[in-house]
Design a protein around this motif. Structure first.
Motif, PDB file in Angstrom:
ATOM      1  N   LEU A  76     -10.618  -0.799 -28.192  1.00  0.00           N
ATOM      2  CA  LEU A  76      -9.788  -0.543 -27.019  1.00  0.00           C
ATOM      3  C   LEU A  76      -8.500  -1.369 -27.048  1.00  0.00           C
ATOM      4  O   LEU A  76      -7.431  -0.881 -26.669  1.00  0.00           O
ATOM      5  CB  LEU A  76     -10.587  -0.836 -25.751  1.00  0.00           C
ATOM      6  CG  LEU A  76     -11.780   0.100 -25.524  1.00  0.00           C
ATOM      7  CD1 LEU A  76     -12.642  -0.393 -24.373  1.00  0.00           C
ATOM      8  CD2 LEU A  76     -11.312   1.533 -25.255  1.00  0.00           C
ATOM      9  N   ARG A  77      -8.592  -2.604 -27.500  1.00  0.00           N
ATOM     10  CA  ARG A  77      -7.388  -3.428 -27.619  1.00  0.00           C
ATOM     11  C   ARG A  77      -6.420  -2.835 -28.637  1.00  0.00           C
ATOM     12  O   ARG A  77      -5.191  -2.870 -28.448  1.00  0.00           O
ATOM     13  CB  ARG A  77      -7.775  -4.852 -28.015  1.00  0.00           C
ATOM     14  CG  ARG A  77      -8.345  -5.666 -26.863  1.00  0.00           C
ATOM     15  CD  ARG A  77      -8.844  -7.014 -27.319  1.00  0.00           C
ATOM     16  NE  ARG A  77      -9.218  -7.845 -26.176  1.00  0.00           N
ATOM     17  CZ  ARG A  77      -9.993  -8.917 -26.261  1.00  0.00           C
ATOM     18  NH1 ARG A  77     -10.504  -9.287 -27.433  1.00  0.00           N
ATOM     19  NH2 ARG A  77     -10.288  -9.618 -25.188  1.00  0.00           N
ATOM     20  N   TYR A 124      -6.129   0.312 -29.286  1.00  0.00           N
ATOM     21  CA  TYR A 124      -5.526   1.472 -28.644  1.00  0.00           C
ATOM     22  C   TYR A 124      -4.453   1.066 -27.650  1.00  0.00           C
ATOM     23  O   TYR A 124      -3.390   1.681 -27.581  1.00  0.00           O
ATOM     24  CB  TYR A 124      -6.609   2.314 -27.959  1.00  0.00           C
ATOM     25  CG  TYR A 124      -6.676   3.686 -28.556  1.00  0.00           C
ATOM     26  CD1 TYR A 124      -7.294   3.890 -29.779  1.00  0.00           C
ATOM     27  CD2 TYR A 124      -6.061   4.763 -27.927  1.00  0.00           C
ATOM     28  CE1 TYR A 124      -7.302   5.140 -30.353  1.00  0.00           C
ATOM     29  CE2 TYR A 124      -6.079   6.013 -28.495  1.00  0.00           C
ATOM     30  CZ  TYR A 124      -6.700   6.201 -29.713  1.00  0.00           C
ATOM     31  OH  TYR A 124      -6.684   7.430 -30.291  1.00  0.00           O
ATOM     32  N   LYS A 125      -4.724   0.028 -26.876  1.00  0.00           N
ATOM     33  CA  LYS A 125      -3.747  -0.418 -25.880  1.00  0.00           C
ATOM     34  C   LYS A 125      -2.461  -0.887 -26.548  1.00  0.00           C
ATOM     35  O   LYS A 125      -1.375  -0.772 -25.974  1.00  0.00           O
ATOM     36  CB  LYS A 125      -4.342  -1.542 -25.030  1.00  0.00           C
ATOM     37  CG  LYS A 125      -5.414  -1.070 -24.048  1.00  0.00           C
ATOM     38  CD  LYS A 125      -5.919  -2.200 -23.179  1.00  0.00           C
ATOM     39  CE  LYS A 125      -4.916  -2.599 -22.127  1.00  0.00           C
ATOM     40  NZ  LYS A 125      -5.473  -3.588 -21.171  1.00  0.00           N
ATOM     41  N   LYS A 126      -2.583  -1.391 -27.756  1.00  0.00           N
ATOM     42  CA  LYS A 126      -1.412  -1.937 -28.451  1.00  0.00           C
ATOM     43  C   LYS A 126      -0.530  -0.844 -29.042  1.00  0.00           C
ATOM     44  O   LYS A 126       0.697  -0.992 -29.102  1.00  0.00           O
ATOM     45  CB  LYS A 126      -1.877  -2.889 -29.559  1.00  0.00           C
ATOM     46  CG  LYS A 126      -0.744  -3.586 -30.298  1.00  0.00           C
ATOM     47  CD  LYS A 126      -1.277  -4.634 -31.259  1.00  0.00           C
ATOM     48  CE  LYS A 126      -0.141  -5.340 -31.981  1.00  0.00           C
ATOM     49  NZ  LYS A 126      -0.645  -6.387 -32.906  1.00  0.00           N
ATOM     50  N   HIS A 182      -0.855   2.882 -28.505  1.00  0.00           N
ATOM     51  CA  HIS A 182      -0.883   4.249 -28.003  1.00  0.00           C
ATOM     52  C   HIS A 182      -0.347   4.339 -26.568  1.00  0.00           C
ATOM     53  O   HIS A 182      -0.154   3.329 -25.895  1.00  0.00           O
ATOM     54  CB  HIS A 182      -2.298   4.818 -28.084  1.00  0.00           C
ATOM     55  CG  HIS A 182      -2.767   5.012 -29.486  1.00  0.00           C
ATOM     56  ND1 HIS A 182      -3.227   3.972 -30.265  1.00  0.00           N
ATOM     57  CD2 HIS A 182      -2.849   6.121 -30.264  1.00  0.00           C
ATOM     58  CE1 HIS A 182      -3.571   4.433 -31.459  1.00  0.00           C
ATOM     59  NE2 HIS A 182      -3.349   5.719 -31.478  1.00  0.00           N
ATOM     60  N   LYS A 224      -0.199   5.404 -22.464  1.00  0.00           N
ATOM     61  CA  LYS A 224      -1.110   5.115 -21.352  1.00  0.00           C
ATOM     62  C   LYS A 224      -2.141   6.233 -21.175  1.00  0.00           C
ATOM     63  O   LYS A 224      -3.304   5.965 -20.857  1.00  0.00           O
ATOM     64  CB  LYS A 224      -0.310   4.912 -20.066  1.00  0.00           C
ATOM     65  CG  LYS A 224       0.509   3.637 -20.048  1.00  0.00           C
ATOM     66  CD  LYS A 224       1.233   3.456 -18.718  1.00  0.00           C
ATOM     67  CE  LYS A 224       2.022   2.152 -18.701  1.00  0.00           C
ATOM     68  NZ  LYS A 224       2.735   1.950 -17.418  1.00  0.00           N
ATOM     69  N   ILE A 274      -4.725   5.865 -23.840  1.00  0.00           N
ATOM     70  CA  ILE A 274      -5.565   4.695 -23.532  1.00  0.00           C
ATOM     71  C   ILE A 274      -6.600   5.073 -22.467  1.00  0.00           C
ATOM     72  O   ILE A 274      -7.787   4.703 -22.575  1.00  0.00           O
ATOM     73  CB  ILE A 274      -4.691   3.521 -23.045  1.00  0.00           C
ATOM     74  CG1 ILE A 274      -3.778   3.037 -24.179  1.00  0.00           C
ATOM     75  CG2 ILE A 274      -5.569   2.371 -22.549  1.00  0.00           C
ATOM     76  CD1 ILE A 274      -2.651   2.139 -23.707  1.00  0.00           C
ATOM     77  N   GLY A 299      -9.146  -6.594 -17.687  1.00  0.00           N
ATOM     78  CA  GLY A 299      -8.254  -6.622 -18.857  1.00  0.00           C
ATOM     79  C   GLY A 299      -8.490  -7.812 -19.729  1.00  0.00           C
ATOM     80  O   GLY A 299      -7.844  -7.981 -20.774  1.00  0.00           O
TER      81      GLY A 299
END
Length: 251
Positions: free
Chosen positions: A185-186, A188-190, A192, A194, A197, A246
């Protein structure tokens, strides 16, 4: 005996990313080899890998063929974690690994395993160091950043290294499962959008809930499934903490 060797002693386990970063910052050579402690070198494989990278120039990163303890082939090259791949992996209908058994010569891939990778120091000067926040997907992140900077990733089957995979994971499955999920998930957050995500979190939630129910149903009949129930409960709790705050500690 070897005055040119510098030993860095950490009081605690710094983790893959930080430990490699420490070594890369101290290194003075033109080529850097990242090698897990749970590996075993075979014949002159490192020399073959170095020669290959030298031949390709400064914009290259290469990983050798990895073998299991019994010398069977280990999957160590993957396709990027696109939304489609993440969905299919979450529901266990697809693996993002390349079919490396079909590779008999160097092949361009998206990601190679961080257990063993070699590249010119010029790569570090171009894209920097490993991200300490992406514990279990650090090789995916590094290769992704490398490719975005014009660096070609190669799987090099002419060099072989034994990798005793999952040694630490088997000792603490709770941390292993949680690290894998949260690091996904981290990652993806970096890299991709919103919306992507959001979908990644949805896929992960369904995966954790669905697979936990599946394990609970089968656990009375199999010790293998019973052993996985607690790690999945632990991972789900960490996932929910990460979803709402988060932040999450995985130790």
């Amino acid at each position: 005996t070897y005055p040119e060797v510098v030993i860095i002693r950490n009081r605690t386990n710094a983790g893959f990313s930080e430990a490699n970063n420490q070594g890369m910052k101290m290194a003075r050579a033109n080529y850097l080899l990242l090698l897990n402690p749970d590996t075993y070198l075979i014949d002159s494989s490192i020399c073959k890998l170095i020669d290959f990278v030298k031949e390709k120039g400064n914009n290259v990163l290469a990983g050798p063929k990895l073998l299991n303890n019994d010398r069977s082939l280990q999957y160590s090259a993957w396709k990027d974690k696109t939304l489609s791949v993440m969905f299919q992996e979450a529901f266990r209908i697809y693996r993002s690994a390349y079919k490396v058994e079909q590779f008999t010569s160097p092949e361009i891939v998206d990601v190679v395993s961080g257990a063993a990778m070699l590249f010119p120091k010029a790569v570090v000067e171009k894209i920097g160091y490993f991200d300490n926040d992406i514990f279990w997907q650090d090789d995916f992140d590094y290769c992704y950043r490398a490719r975005n900077a014009g660096i070609t990733i190669y799987y090099f089957p002419e060099a072989s290294i034994v990798h005793y995979v999952r040694q630490s994971a088997d000792k603490n499955p709770n941390i292993f499962y949680a690290n894998f999920i949260i690091s996904n998930l981290r990652l993806y957050k970096k890299h991709h959008s919103k919306f992507e995500i959001f979908l990644a979190f949805i896929f992960t939630w369904f995966h954790l809930v669905g697979y936990t129910v599946f394990l609970l149903i089968l656990s009375p009949f199999s010790k293998t499934y019973r052993k996985k129930v607690i790690p999945y409960f632990y991972t789900f709790r960490k996932f929910m903490t990460y979803l709402f705050t988060g932040r999450v500690s995985l130790t």
